[in-house]
Design an enzyme around this catalytic site. Structure first.
Site, short mmCIF file in Angstrom:
data_model
loop_
_atom_site.label_atom_id
_atom_site.label_comp_id
_atom_site.label_asym_id
_atom_site.label_seq_id
_atom_site.Cartn_x
_atom_site.Cartn_y
_atom_site.Cartn_z
N ASP A 1 -5.02 1.62 11.03
CA ASP A 1 -6.31 1.28 11.39
C ASP A 1 -6.38 0.82 12.74
O ASP A 1 -6.48 1.41 13.59
CB ASP A 1 -6.85 0.20 10.20
N THR A 2 -6.27 -0.46 12.63
CA THR A 2 -6.56 -1.25 14.31
C THR A 2 -4.72 -0.89 14.90
O THR A 2 -4.94 -0.78 16.08
CB THR A 2 -6.46 -2.77 14.14
N LYS B 1 -6.57 6.59 10.95
CA LYS B 1 -8.07 6.33 10.74
C LYS B 1 -8.42 5.41 12.12
O LYS B 1 -8.26 4.19 12.41
CB LYS B 1 -8.49 5.18 9.64
N ARG C 1 -6.03 0.66 -6.14
CA ARG C 1 -4.86 1.34 -5.72
C ARG C 1 -4.21 2.44 -6.26
O ARG C 1 -3.77 3.54 -5.63
CB ARG C 1 -3.65 0.41 -5.71
N GLY D 1 0.81 -1.18 0.01
CA GLY D 1 0.04 0.08 -0.08
C GLY D 1 0.94 1.23 0.06
O GLY D 1 0.32 2.12 -0.59
P1 IMP Z 1 -3.77 -1.97 10.73
O1 IMP Z 1 -2.85 -3.42 11.06
O2 IMP Z 1 -5.29 -2.60 11.26
O3 IMP Z 1 -3.50 -0.83 11.17
O4 IMP Z 1 -4.12 -1.97 9.12
C1 IMP Z 1 -3.30 -1.73 8.46
C2 IMP Z 1 -3.46 -2.16 6.99
O5 IMP Z 1 -4.79 -2.78 6.83
C3 IMP Z 1 -3.22 -1.30 6.19
O6 IMP Z 1 -1.91 -1.32 5.46
C4 IMP Z 1 -4.22 -1.49 4.98
O7 IMP Z 1 -3.60 -2.48 4.02
C5 IMP Z 1 -5.53 -2.24 5.51
N1 IMP Z 1 -6.33 -1.21 5.75
C6 IMP Z 1 -6.89 -0.73 6.90
N2 IMP Z 1 -7.89 0.03 6.71
C7 IMP Z 1 -8.02 0.22 5.41
C8 IMP Z 1 -8.77 0.97 4.47
O8 IMP Z 1 -9.85 1.90 4.90
N3 IMP Z 1 -8.76 0.89 2.98
C9 IMP Z 1 -7.76 -0.03 2.72
N4 IMP Z 1 -6.92 -0.71 3.40
C10 IMP Z 1 -7.12 -0.73 4.66
MG MG Z 2 -0.75 -1.52 3.71
#
Ligand code: IMP
Ligand code: MG
Length: 172
Positions: free
Chosen positions: A100-101, A128, A162, A41
């Site tokens: 995100d998380t 986010k 993307r 990403g």
């Molecule tokens: P995390 O580990 O939940 O913080 O998320 C990280 C990964 O989840 C990012 O690098 C994205 O690949 C995916 N992700 C989380 N939220 C989104 C979104 O709104 N759109 C697209 N990919 C997301």
């Molecule tokens: Mg990613």
């Protein structure tokens, strides 16, 4: 029919990335910066950011995989590709498309912590906070977007969208 609603325009992205590049160039001017992009990403954001930095730096990539459905981050993060540059004594900036998380960046910070870097900071295009489950210090962010599933500017939905030049909220 898939509904895409623009939440950050190309112009706002250009301005946001330029501002961030200016701050990073100032903060790291006497340092030894290595940008570590998180594949897939971050490739577009990293390319834009790197080209706007006015200080010398190196670029490398990591890749992680998290298991789950296409629009949900899941709990299990594994490393698919490691950094190849030696990081000892370097000032490492992890560059990610979105937090995100927080699980991916928490995993990566821990993974890179033992490499002897002088500093380790985090830079994201999008913060986010809605679904954060792990507290991660975000040192640099371009955009704070409260909620929604986002695509474009590197962000995908099941590997699609993307390359869109702006950031959109997708409503299936
Ligand atoms: P995390 O580990 O939940 O913080 O998320 C990280 C990964 O989840 C990012 O690098 C994205 O690949 C995916 N992700 C989380 N939220 C989104 C979104 O709104 N759109 C697209 N990919 C997301
Ligand atoms: Mg990613």
């Amino acid at each position: 029919m898939t509904d895409l609603n623009c939440v950050v325009s190309e112009e706002e992205i250009a301005r946001g990335v330029s501002d961030l590049a200016r701050r990073i160039s100032e903060d790291y001017k006497d340092r030894d910066l290595v940008l570590v992009g998180v594949l897939n990403g971050a490739f577009i954001f990293l390319a834009d950011l790197a080209r706007r930095l006015t200080i010398p730096h190196m670029v490398d990539f990591v890749r992680v995989k998290s298991y789950g459905r296409s629009t949900e981050s899941a709990g299990v993060v594994t490393l698919v590709k490691d950094v190849e540059l030696p990081l000892a004594g370097k000032d490492v900036l992890l560059v990610e498309d979105i937090i995100d998380t927080g699980l991916s960046l928490a995993f990566l910070k821990e993974h890179l912590a033992g490499r002897g870097a002088r500093s380790l900071a985090v830079c994201v295009a999008v913060d986010k906070p809605e679904r954060r489950v792990t507290a991660v210090d975000v040192d640099y962010r371009c955009f704070l977007i409260k909620e929604g599933f986002l695509v474009g500017y590197g962000l995908d939905c099941a590997e699609r969208y993307r390359s869109l030049p702006a950031i959109y909220e997708i409503k299936p």
